[in-house]
Structure formats: C-alpha cells, structure tokens
Write an enzyme that holds these catalytic residues in place. Sequence first.
Site, PDB file in Angstrom:
ATOM      1  N   LYS A  30       1.055  -1.224  -0.312  1.00  0.00           N
ATOM      2  CA  LYS A  30       0.607  -0.038   0.288  1.00  0.00           C
ATOM      3  C   LYS A  30       1.002   1.324  -0.217  1.00  0.00           C
ATOM      4  CE  LYS A  30      -3.669   0.050   2.853  1.00  0.00           C
ATOM      5  NZ  LYS A  30      -4.706  -0.631   2.496  1.00  0.00           N
ATOM      6  N   ARG A  99      -2.811   2.922   8.920  1.00  0.00           N
ATOM      7  CA  ARG A  99      -3.717   1.521   8.155  1.00  0.00           C
ATOM      8  C   ARG A  99      -2.138   0.347   8.552  1.00  0.00           C
ATOM      9  NH1 ARG A  99      -8.278   1.959   5.360  1.00  0.00           N
ATOM     10  NH2 ARG A  99      -9.076   3.860   4.637  1.00  0.00           N
ATOM     11  N   GLY A 108      -8.080  -7.110   4.928  1.00  0.00           N
ATOM     12  CA  GLY A 108      -9.181  -7.175   6.716  1.00  0.00           C
ATOM     13  C   GLY A 108      -8.383  -7.353   7.395  1.00  0.00           C
ATOM     14  N   MET A 110      -5.176  -7.050   9.003  1.00  0.00           N
ATOM     15  CA  MET A 110      -4.543  -6.131   9.945  1.00  0.00           C
ATOM     16  C   MET A 110      -5.787  -5.482  10.522  1.00  0.00           C
ATOM     17  SD  MET A 110      -0.892  -7.243   9.155  1.00  0.00           S
ATOM     18  CE  MET A 110      -0.858  -6.784   6.910  1.00  0.00           C
ATOM     19  N   ARG A 349      -3.132  -0.831  -6.587  1.00  0.00           N
ATOM     20  CA  ARG A 349      -2.339  -2.111  -6.536  1.00  0.00           C
ATOM     21  C   ARG A 349      -2.235  -3.126  -7.582  1.00  0.00           C
ATOM     22  NH1 ARG A 349      -5.236  -4.999  -1.680  1.00  0.00           N
ATOM     23  NH2 ARG A 349      -7.070  -4.580  -3.020  1.00  0.00           N
ATOM     24  N   HIS A 465     -15.342  -8.506   2.013  1.00  0.00           N
ATOM     25  CA  HIS A 465     -14.534  -9.106   2.145  1.00  0.00           C
ATOM     26  C   HIS A 465     -14.080 -10.553   1.922  1.00  0.00           C
ATOM     27  CE1 HIS A 465     -12.994 -12.355   5.978  1.00  0.00           C
ATOM     28  NE2 HIS A 465     -11.944 -11.212   5.810  1.00  0.00           N
ATOM     29  N   SER A 792      16.178 -41.404 -10.129  1.00  0.00           N
ATOM     30  CA  SER A 792      14.926 -41.175 -10.157  1.00  0.00           C
ATOM     31  C   SER A 792      14.857 -40.134  -8.513  1.00  0.00           C
ATOM     32  CB  SER A 792      13.469 -41.555 -10.996  1.00  0.00           C
ATOM     33  OG  SER A 792      12.890 -40.557 -10.521  1.00  0.00           O
ATOM     34  N   CYS A 860       9.928 -38.730  -9.216  1.00  0.00           N
ATOM     35  CA  CYS A 860       8.964 -38.596  -9.518  1.00  0.00           C
ATOM     36  C   CYS A 860       8.145 -39.417  -7.924  1.00  0.00           C
ATOM     37  CB  CYS A 860       8.750 -40.440  -9.725  1.00  0.00           C
ATOM     38  SG  CYS A 860      10.068 -41.684  -9.026  1.00  0.00           S
ATOM     39  N   TYR A 880      13.970 -33.966 -15.583  1.00  0.00           N
ATOM     40  CA  TYR A 880      12.673 -34.037 -15.958  1.00  0.00           C
ATOM     41  C   TYR A 880      11.815 -34.001 -14.487  1.00  0.00           C
ATOM     42  CZ  TYR A 880      12.801 -38.986 -14.652  1.00  0.00           C
ATOM     43  OH  TYR A 880      13.056 -40.569 -14.533  1.00  0.00           O
TER      44      TYR A 880
HETATM   45  C1  PEP Z   1       8.805 -42.167  -3.088  1.00  0.00           C
HETATM   46  O1  PEP Z   1       9.085 -42.157  -2.279  1.00  0.00           O
HETATM   47  O2  PEP Z   1       9.222 -40.331  -3.589  1.00  0.00           O
HETATM   48  C2  PEP Z   1       8.080 -42.317  -4.649  1.00  0.00           C
HETATM   49  C3  PEP Z   1       7.823 -41.885  -5.703  1.00  0.00           C
HETATM   50  O3  PEP Z   1       7.599 -44.023  -4.229  1.00  0.00           O
HETATM   51  P1  PEP Z   1       6.445 -44.568  -2.884  1.00  0.00           P
HETATM   52  O4  PEP Z   1       5.489 -43.051  -3.593  1.00  0.00           O
HETATM   53  O5  PEP Z   1       6.442 -45.250  -3.938  1.00  0.00           O
HETATM   54  O6  PEP Z   1       7.034 -45.149  -2.449  1.00  0.00           O
END
Ligand code: PEP
Length: 908
Positions: A30, A99, A108, A110, A349, A465, A792, A860, A880
């Site tokens: 602000k 303010r 709203g 604070m 803003r 609000h 991974s 993963c 990835y």
């Molecule tokens: C993990 O542990 O992040 C994984 C991908 O394997 P899981 O979730 O199957 O244990």
Amino acid sequence: MAAEKATTKHKYVYGFAEGNKDLKDLLGGKGANLAEMTNLGLPVPPGFIITTEACKAYLATGAEPDGLAEQVATHLAALESAMGKRLGDPADPLLVSVRSGAKFSMPGMMETVLNVGLNDESVAGLARQASDGGPGSGDRFAWDSYRRLIQMFGKTVCDVPGEEFEHALDDAKRAKGTTNDLDLDADDLRALVGAYNKIFAKHTGREFPQPPREQLDLAVRAVFESWNAERAVLYRRQERIPADLGTAVNIVAMVFGNLGPDSGTGVAFTRDPATGNQGIYGDYLANAQGEDVVAGIRNTVPLQELERIDKPSYDELLRIMATLEGHYRDLCDIEFTIERGKLWMLQTRVGKRTAAAAFNIANHLVDEGIIDLDEALHRVNGAQLAQLMFPRFDLSGSPEVVTTGVGASPGAAVGRVVFTSARAVELAGQGERVILVRRETNPDDLPGMIAAQGILTARGGKTSHAAVVARGMGKTCLCGADNLDVDVKAGRFTVAGHVVNEGDVVSIDGTSGCLYLGEVPVRPSEVVQYFEGSVDPATSTDPLVVAVHRIIGHADGVRRLRVRTNADTGEDAARARRFGAEGIGLCRTEHMFLGDRRELVERLILARTETERNEALDALLPLQRADFVEIFREMDGLPVTVRLIDPPLHEFLPSLEELAVHVAVAQERGEDPGKDQALLAAVRRMHEQNPMLGLRGVRLGLVIPGLFAMQVRAITEAAAQLVAEGRDPRPEIMVPLVGAVQELETVRVEAEKIISEVTREHAVEVLIGTMIEVPRAALTAGQIAEAAEFFSFGTNDLTQMAWGFSRDDVEGAFFWRYLELGIFGISPFESLDRDGVGRLVRIAVEEGRAARPGLKIGVCGEHGGDPESVHFFHEVGLDYVSCSPFRVPVARLEAGRAVIESAGSDSR
Ligand code: PEP
Ligand code: MG
C-alpha cells in the site's frame, strides 16, 4: 567517517515523495503504491510510511526502535504544514488514518484506525470544518466520526470487545425507535460517545486518550502487533506468505466520503477481475466511508452510475485509471474517495484476479503489445491453471436458479449448508462437504472459509471481504445474493419462498453467481477438454482456451525440464500423453499384484519349495507382460520407467486380525481352517513393527528368489514383442529403496543376464537405474552412479526418512501444530523442503554426475507436480519431473516459468 556513522540514524519513516513502487519490502504494498501515485502527480492525500523494519524491530524487542518517535514527529510536522492544520487542533483539526500495509496484500487481516486526532475538544473543530454553512450542520458528522474513532480504537488498540459498542449503538437506535444509523442525530451521537467512553474506561481502566500524538503512537503499535494476530497468522499460512516480513504503517491525512450526497467512496478495477474482460468495473457507495464498501455492509451501485452522480469526478477517475494501467502494465485495482466533489486516490495495486482472468489478461496484454510472451508466462502460474481444470456445473437438466448474486470467485461447489465458521470446521473435519452461508463474512470467518467448499453471502460485491479472500484462496464464492434472508440463530435461510435448513445441500456457481437447491451434477472444464484434445484451439471461440493454448505453448518452447507422468495403466498413460507427458517417470508395479492376482501372490508367498514358487512366478509373468505391452504401446517412442515391486509383500495378504478371528472361529466350531492356517502363519512371520523401514523394495528382490527376475523378464519380453511389431518401446527398469551400491549391483547382474537373453532376437535398449529415496543413497550417489544409468528421486520416501516422519501418519497426527508454530509453512510432503531434503537432492545430483557425466536424473515423488518444487528441480539441473496425469500441464507451465524467472525477471 566514524563520526558520520555515529550520527546516521536508521531511516524508519518515508514521506510519500521519497518512496516508489519497487520498495514493497520496506514500505509494504500500500505504501509503495501510494508513493508511486504521489510521484505520478495523482491526487493522493499527503502522508508518510513507517517501514516494515520498524515493525520487525518492534516485534523483536516489544519497544519502538530508537529514533522512530523523532522521525514520526518530523514527518508529522511536514504533513501538518502541507495540510495547513495541526493534528487534533481544537479549532481545525488534522485527522489521520493509521493503516497496515504488508508487502503482500492481506485483506482485512490486520488493523486500521481512522479519525485519529479527534478528542473532546477537536470534535467541535471538526464540526465547524464539516459544516456546509447551516448552523450545527457539521455536528452530526463530527460526533459520528468521534464515536467511530472510540469504537475502532477501543477494539483494535485496547482489545475492548467489539460487541459492547455494537450493543450500545443498538440501544441508542432502539431508544430512537429506528434501525437505521442515519436516524441518529448529533445529540444522540454525543450521548453515544458518552456511553462508548464508559465502555472504554470499564475495560481498560483508563479514560480514552485525549492527546492526539498518544492516540497516533498507540494506533501504530496496534498495527505492528496485528501482524501476529491469529487471523493474520492463519491467512499467511494459507497463502504461503512468509511470517517474518512485518507490516508497514501508513499514516495519511483523512478525507471523508461521508460528508453528504456529493461525497462517496468506491473501488474500481481497470479490467474485470473475474473474467479479465476489458472495461471499467467497480462499486460505488455515496455518502459513505471506504470501510463500508470493503466490509460489504451496504449494497453498492455499479461504478458506471457515478457518471450520472458526479460526471467530473467520474471522468477524472477514468483518466487516472488509464494512467495507472499504462504505468503498471497490468490490471490495477483502486480505492478512491470523493470529498465534496474532490476525487482522492486512497490506494492502488496490481489487482488480484481469478485464474481465468489471469490467463485472459496476460493474453490480451500480449495482443495489445504491452507485454511479451515471457512476461505473460511470468504472470500466470500453475496453481491458477490447476483451478481452471476444475469441473463446472452441468446445467443440461435445467436446475432451478433460486437466486443470483455476484459470481465473485469461480468454480462449482456443492455441499451442506452451515451458518458458522466453527460448524464448517467441525463438519469438514468429519469429511463433509459444506457451504458456509453468512450475511457477510468478516475476518473471524477465515477458518470456516478455509474448511468450506464454497462461500455464499447475502451482502457485498466483488470487493467484499468474502469475495477478496475467496478469490485469493481459489475458493468458489457467490456473494451479494440479497434476497437471501439469513437467520444464523435459527440455522436457516429463506430465499424465493424456499426454506433451507442447516445440513440441506445447495450448489453454488461462483462464475455465473447462480444458487441452486440440491446437488447439481458437474462436468469437466473447457481447459481439460482442450488438453484432452476434444476442443481445437485453432477454432475455439472460448478466449480462455485460446489464452491457455498460447501461454502453455510458450512454456513448452522455453522450458528445459521434460515432464513425464506417474501412471500404471494404459488408460492413465494415454490420458497423460494427451496432457503433454513426455514419457512415464514412474510405473508402480504393485497394483499388478492386486485384484484377481492376489491368489497367485498368496501362492508365491506360501510356496514351500522352489518348484511351487516358480509355478507362481510363471503364472504371474504373462499377466505382467500384458500390462507392460499395453503401457509401452500407449507411450510408443517415449521413455517408460518401470519400478520393480516396492511395498512389503505382506501388504498383499489379508489382515492379521481378520485372519486370526477366522481361524479361531473355525477352530472353535471344530472346522478345518484349511489354507487360512498357513496364511495366518505367513502373515505372522512377515509382520513388521515398521514396515516402511522393513522388507520392501530392493530388499524384497534380494530375499525372494526369482521375483525381480520375473518382472525384468516381463518388461523385456513386452518391449521385445513391440519391437517385433515395429514399434519403439523405451523401457527403463528402476530399482526401489536402494541405499548401497552393492544392492543395485546384485540386481543389475541378474537383470542384465535376463535382458541379454530375451533381446537376442529383437534388439531393445533397456536402461537400469535406481530411485534415490533413502538418505544414504543420496549421500553415496557417487558410488551408486557407477551402477546406475539413471536416478529418479523418490522424494516421498526421501522426505519421510530425512525428517523421520512416517508419511502415512504425521500429516493427520500433528502437522497442524507444526504449521501453527511455523516450524514449516507447508507440509514438506507437499512442497519440497529445500534446506534439508533439497540439500540431499543437490548432493546426489552433483556427486552422481561427477561419477557419471550426463547421468539422466528425474524426480517421481509427489513434489514433481508441485509448482514451487518444480522451480527447485529446474534450478538443480534435473532432466525431468514426473507427476500424476492431471498435474502434467501444471508442471509444463511451471517448468517454463522457472526458466523465465531464473533468467532474472526479478526486475520486472
Ligand atoms: C517416493 O518415495 O517418492 C516414490 C515415488 O515412491 P512411493 O511413493 O511409491 O514410495
Ligand atoms: Mg518410495
């Protein structure tokens, strides 16, 4: 130099002319924008800003930092001379507002105190000032302003219960025989001030402070302290705003929108914050103060009406809005007040917007040549894209619209009606979907708003609000449904002749603003249909589809991270591929051991001889092979990482308790428990106190002969079959839970033998790699990389083992307390803990690649689809991320944003 240092005081206070919009860290959003508007020459009431650093110093020590009081005095003197008045001068008082204003908007959450500078003497001066000529004509206004100060100051600064003031106000109205505040005249309000003073003295043990400077200092202190108010803490946690930023305090000369019909106050947007459409949007309320609009207490008129009411102010406002949008190159939201025909800008803003508006505005601004595609990508985010993938109502059954209000935050929400925040929290805790229905919401309703599927209010517009907070949370909100008669005490509302009781189901549409009774079915979003390939962006007339297509296309063009998916069926693989997945990063093979295959698994576990075991494995082999054929076919030409079985085998057997009862009952009846007896013995044998740290993953493969070999054979044979069909399978075999290179080596030697045997006829390249999910694997990644063609990160297990948190228990058990204490702002299972788990990831990437240059590395765990974590994985140089199919577009977008942001877009 030393002497100069000693006399240089830390600067805690900035005049508006000294700041600019880039100083949000120090001056709050602000304050920085008030400074920017001042420097643009726009009509901003004069004022100054106390920095966030002063707040932080105060919160750390419990006292104002040295020098603050003097600096406030200096700036106050400058403000007084600019206004030609003195704070609280009995004859002609300057009044100020005090303010809060943090770096990130916390609507709203604070505190604010208005009319500071009024006291028993200056109230008469204000009355004279406010008079429009008629004798005593300013009295009502002055006494009303004074009672508002005592009320706000009492509640905010001195913790006097707000209801006490409300009750006194109600009593005054009852005595007058009215329900309308405006019927109270100057004498009534003077008497009310007397009543308020008594309430103040009763609760604080002192008189309402008369010295204006004391009022100011106490109000500033209250704003500092409101940074740590419960609701502010909760809001920050929800919005992932860091807890240590502190708030700035804005001290601004008061201007009044409640001085008569030629005064008023309003809120405006330079584009529609719900859809992103171009045009002027906003609400105006004549003869009112700003707080009345934001609180949604009275219903406003559309801003366009101002053209009729006060054309010169309207025209000037439009000019200013164009200036601001050109200057900020984005949607701006604005608060303004008109005091007797003079327009004042109180705030601007870059405006909050819905997810759809974010994409549409970014796309329009590119079309208008105002921003480029990089910046468009920077201005949207994965969380918004995820919201656009929510389903919408299917109206083909023409459900009756019982009322409409303002569609304030889009989405389709269905749930049971509740009338209080506490009840919403309670029922949601029991797994119910609820809709919180209120006349209007206030900051105390925040827990209920978080717990509910959606929010329905009877009062307030797009800037109330309820609307602002719901939009910020991405929660469906329908507000201002003004023929809704809400009776909180009785636990019901009535609308268009219907009575809806607590517990009844309603459906609310936060886009169209429609309310339906009962459950309306929902259908998928257009954006999902676009990703599915059933809507063609080249011919679509849906602006949102066009915007998403363009912006995600740009993300794909710039991103370095590939995006794969976690999928274990052909169907999921096919969907993820349509969503843009560039392979499978994790195919969990355990589901392939469930359903009608359980019986085979039981035979495997119960086998007493090698022959029996091999028979079970031989029977599982063709089933597994068929699974892999289906998946490789869907992912033809793209890598598919198949993970060998991970969970402990006893998970595939019946529960110990059930079996024990079965066997005991059979024995009791004198019957033969048959194979259940053997099963029970096996389950007992395999029972573990800590199965997550027990016989699972690679350990299982090393202990049960032939298990991994069967899987490796099934994978390789499936790939060979597809090669024979002229396809291009790219299998990658992944070993779970490796902690030592020797484990991987042992599996690898056996696997390579099988691969070379199977691929003798049809050449298939099969990579062998490992998950990095045990801390020891990360710490010895250099050794492990010698035996792995890829890594991974299994960040689920890595988080579990790095913190020592059981991933299946802790979130429900005690994370609420950790979040409350700020030990972390978000569960480390949801967003990667950069400092701890992230450090392990960095070590493994560096040491893995040092040992094997060009080592392919992905992630993963669940974090692969979390926007914040995707940026981290980009930073550390992964190849990835892999996530669930629905998260694939989100990860694509964020991977693109990570490139733009790491290229130094901080200067934007
Ligand atoms: C993990 O542990 O992040 C994984 C991908 O394997 P899981 O979730 O199957 O244990
Ligand atoms: Mg794991």
